[in-house]
Scaffold this motif. Structure first.
Motif, short mmCIF file in Angstrom:
data_model
loop_
_atom_site.label_atom_id
_atom_site.label_comp_id
_atom_site.label_asym_id
_atom_site.label_seq_id
_atom_site.Cartn_x
_atom_site.Cartn_y
_atom_site.Cartn_z
N PRO A 236 0.80 -1.22 0.00
CA PRO A 236 0.00 0.00 0.00
C PRO A 236 0.84 1.27 0.00
O PRO A 236 0.30 2.36 -0.20
CB PRO A 236 -0.81 -0.12 1.30
CG PRO A 236 0.04 -0.98 2.18
CD PRO A 236 0.73 -1.95 1.28
N SER A 237 2.16 1.16 0.23
CA SER A 237 3.01 2.34 0.27
C SER A 237 4.45 1.91 0.02
O SER A 237 4.80 0.73 0.12
CB SER A 237 2.92 3.03 1.63
OG SER A 237 3.49 2.21 2.64
N SER A 238 5.30 2.90 -0.28
CA SER A 238 6.71 2.59 -0.49
C SER A 238 7.36 2.11 0.81
O SER A 238 8.25 1.25 0.79
CB SER A 238 7.45 3.81 -1.03
OG SER A 238 7.35 4.91 -0.14
N GLN A 239 6.93 2.64 1.95
CA GLN A 239 7.49 2.21 3.22
C GLN A 239 7.16 0.75 3.51
O GLN A 239 8.01 -0.02 3.96
CB GLN A 239 6.96 3.10 4.36
CG GLN A 239 7.43 4.54 4.31
CD GLN A 239 6.59 5.41 3.39
OE1 GLN A 239 5.63 4.93 2.77
NE2 GLN A 239 6.92 6.69 3.32
N ALA A 240 5.91 0.38 3.24
CA ALA A 240 5.52 -1.02 3.44
C ALA A 240 6.25 -1.94 2.49
O ALA A 240 6.62 -3.07 2.84
CB ALA A 240 4.01 -1.16 3.26
N LEU A 241 6.50 -1.45 1.27
CA LEU A 241 7.24 -2.25 0.29
C LEU A 241 8.66 -2.49 0.77
O LEU A 241 9.17 -3.62 0.71
CB LEU A 241 7.24 -1.54 -1.06
CG LEU A 241 7.88 -2.29 -2.22
CD1 LEU A 241 7.08 -3.54 -2.55
CD2 LEU A 241 7.98 -1.39 -3.45
N ARG A 242 9.32 -1.45 1.26
CA ARG A 242 10.69 -1.60 1.75
C ARG A 242 10.77 -2.57 2.94
O ARG A 242 11.74 -3.32 3.06
CB ARG A 242 11.25 -0.25 2.17
CG ARG A 242 11.68 0.62 1.01
CD ARG A 242 12.53 1.77 1.48
NE ARG A 242 13.11 2.49 0.37
CZ ARG A 242 14.26 3.14 0.45
NH1 ARG A 242 14.95 3.15 1.57
NH2 ARG A 242 14.74 3.79 -0.61
N ALA A 243 9.76 -2.55 3.77
CA ALA A 243 9.77 -3.41 4.94
C ALA A 243 9.82 -4.89 4.56
O ALA A 243 10.38 -5.72 5.28
CB ALA A 243 8.54 -3.14 5.81
N VAL A 244 9.24 -5.22 3.40
CA VAL A 244 9.28 -6.60 2.91
C VAL A 244 10.55 -6.87 2.11
O VAL A 244 11.17 -7.93 2.22
CB VAL A 244 8.03 -6.89 2.04
CG1 VAL A 244 8.06 -8.33 1.52
CG2 VAL A 244 6.77 -6.66 2.84
N LEU A 245 10.96 -5.88 1.31
CA LEU A 245 12.11 -6.06 0.42
C LEU A 245 13.44 -6.15 1.16
O LEU A 245 14.30 -6.99 0.81
CB LEU A 245 12.19 -4.89 -0.57
CG LEU A 245 11.48 -5.02 -1.91
CD1 LEU A 245 11.66 -3.73 -2.70
CD2 LEU A 245 12.02 -6.20 -2.69
N ILE A 246 13.66 -5.29 2.13
CA ILE A 246 14.99 -5.17 2.73
C ILE A 246 15.48 -6.47 3.37
O ILE A 246 16.64 -6.86 3.18
CB ILE A 246 15.01 -3.99 3.72
CG1 ILE A 246 15.02 -2.69 2.94
CG2 ILE A 246 16.21 -4.07 4.66
CD1 ILE A 246 14.96 -1.44 3.78
N PRO A 247 14.64 -7.23 4.10
CA PRO A 247 15.15 -8.51 4.63
C PRO A 247 15.56 -9.48 3.52
O PRO A 247 16.54 -10.21 3.67
CB PRO A 247 13.96 -9.05 5.42
CG PRO A 247 13.17 -7.84 5.80
CD PRO A 247 13.30 -6.92 4.63
N LEU A 248 14.83 -9.50 2.41
CA LEU A 248 15.19 -10.40 1.32
C LEU A 248 16.49 -9.95 0.65
O LEU A 248 17.35 -10.78 0.34
CB LEU A 248 14.06 -10.46 0.30
CG LEU A 248 12.92 -11.41 0.63
CD1 LEU A 248 11.74 -11.17 -0.29
CD2 LEU A 248 13.38 -12.85 0.53
N ILE A 249 16.64 -8.65 0.42
CA ILE A 249 17.88 -8.16 -0.17
C ILE A 249 19.06 -8.50 0.74
O ILE A 249 20.10 -8.98 0.29
CB ILE A 249 17.79 -6.64 -0.40
CG1 ILE A 249 16.78 -6.34 -1.51
CG2 ILE A 249 19.16 -6.07 -0.78
CD1 ILE A 249 16.49 -4.86 -1.70
N GLY A 250 18.88 -8.26 2.04
CA GLY A 250 19.94 -8.60 2.98
C GLY A 250 20.28 -10.08 2.98
O GLY A 250 21.45 -10.46 3.09
N HIS A 251 19.27 -10.91 2.84
CA HIS A 251 19.48 -12.36 2.81
C HIS A 251 20.31 -12.77 1.59
O HIS A 251 21.29 -13.52 1.72
CB HIS A 251 18.13 -13.07 2.80
CG HIS A 251 18.20 -14.54 2.56
ND1 HIS A 251 18.69 -15.42 3.50
CD2 HIS A 251 17.85 -15.30 1.48
CE1 HIS A 251 18.65 -16.66 3.01
NE2 HIS A 251 18.13 -16.61 1.79
#
Length: 263
Positions: A236-251
């Motif tokens: 629903p927002s860029s902030q919510a998108l980052r919250a899901v993306l960042i752990p995967l990118i870090g992984h």
């Protein structure tokens, strides 16, 4: 009598070209032209792309070419989210070309692209990589400026991905939007979307671990082939998108996203 004042209605356009090549542990080529710049923090194989025009308008032309030699590792990101402004009719065009030799790795991690009402953008990501190379690529789109309460009605978007591995085309996709789909069978009010692709020997073996990192209730899906993993995200927002993306990118990076993501 002429006063030397131009009456032309032509709108200035921005053109930019950035080329970066790294091989044998050294920077081999760095070329910057027009509105495109490349910043490289000292001591890190990381490049930050900067569009000094401050965004993309209709008629702009931006090209980035990145080459990673055998065994090299490069991370590419952007200084900030890219803004695509309302167009008066012309199309803004962005072309990103990545080349990876044997054993090389490129993490293509630009920050979000924000589409304003009436934006017109055609973008291409073209990758040529050796079979032993690794590519982690993430692209995010945000529909409208949340702080302005902007809800998109009209836009022109063409987004093409082509990934060649060895002598084969292994991934091709094309997105076309000429208006914002809002029905339940389409985006249904979603404000931000992203695609993450990992191409590497044995990439598909990480499917279960990647799925375990997605929070319960997040709108996401991940599929895999032996050497490729593809994930899609809606938020629903860029902030919510980052919250899901960042752990995967870090992984997948075994480390956090580029530092500018946290500024």
């Amino acid at each position: 009598m002429s006063l030397g004042i131009s009456t032309s209605t032509a709108v200035p356009r921005s053109h930019g070209l950035a080329r970066l090549s790294r091989a044998d542990g050294r920077l081999r080529r760095l070329h910057q032209q027009g509105c495109m710049r490349i910043l490289m923090p000292r001591g890190r194989a990381e490049a930050v792309l900067v569009n000094t025009a401050g965004g993309i308008a209709g008629g702009d032309r931006l090209t980035t070419e990145i080459h990673a030699g055998s065994g090299e590792r490069l991370t590419l990101t952007t200084q900030a989210a890219e803004r695509v402004y309302r167009s008066t009719g012309a199309v803004g065009r962005v072309s990103n070309l990545l080349a990876l030799e044997d054993g090389a790795r490129i993490d293509w991690l630009p920050q979000e692209t924000i589409l304003f009402e009436g934006a017109s953008l055609e973008r291409r990501l073209t990758v040529t990589m050796a079979e032993s190379a690794t590519l982690l690529a993430v692209e995010s789109l945000v529909f409208g400026r949340a702080a302005h309460g902007e809800v998109l009605q009209h836009l022109h978007l063409r987004d093409h991905w082509r990934i060649h591995r060895g002598a084969r085309l292994i991934h091709a996709e094309a997105v076309r939007l000429d208006a914002m789909p809002t029905g339940q069978a389409t985006l249904n009010g979603v404000r931000a979307v992203a695609t993450l692709i990992l191409v590497a020997p044995g990439a598909g073996d990480g499917l279960d671990a990647a799925r375990a990192l997605i929070p319960q209730g997040a709108e996401a899906g991940i599929s895999a082939l032996p050497d490729m993993l593809v994930a899609r995200f809606l938020a629903p927002s860029s902030q919510a998108l980052r919250a899901v993306l960042i752990p995967l990118i870090g992984h997948f990076r075994a480390g956090p996203p580029p530092r500018v993501w946290q500024l």
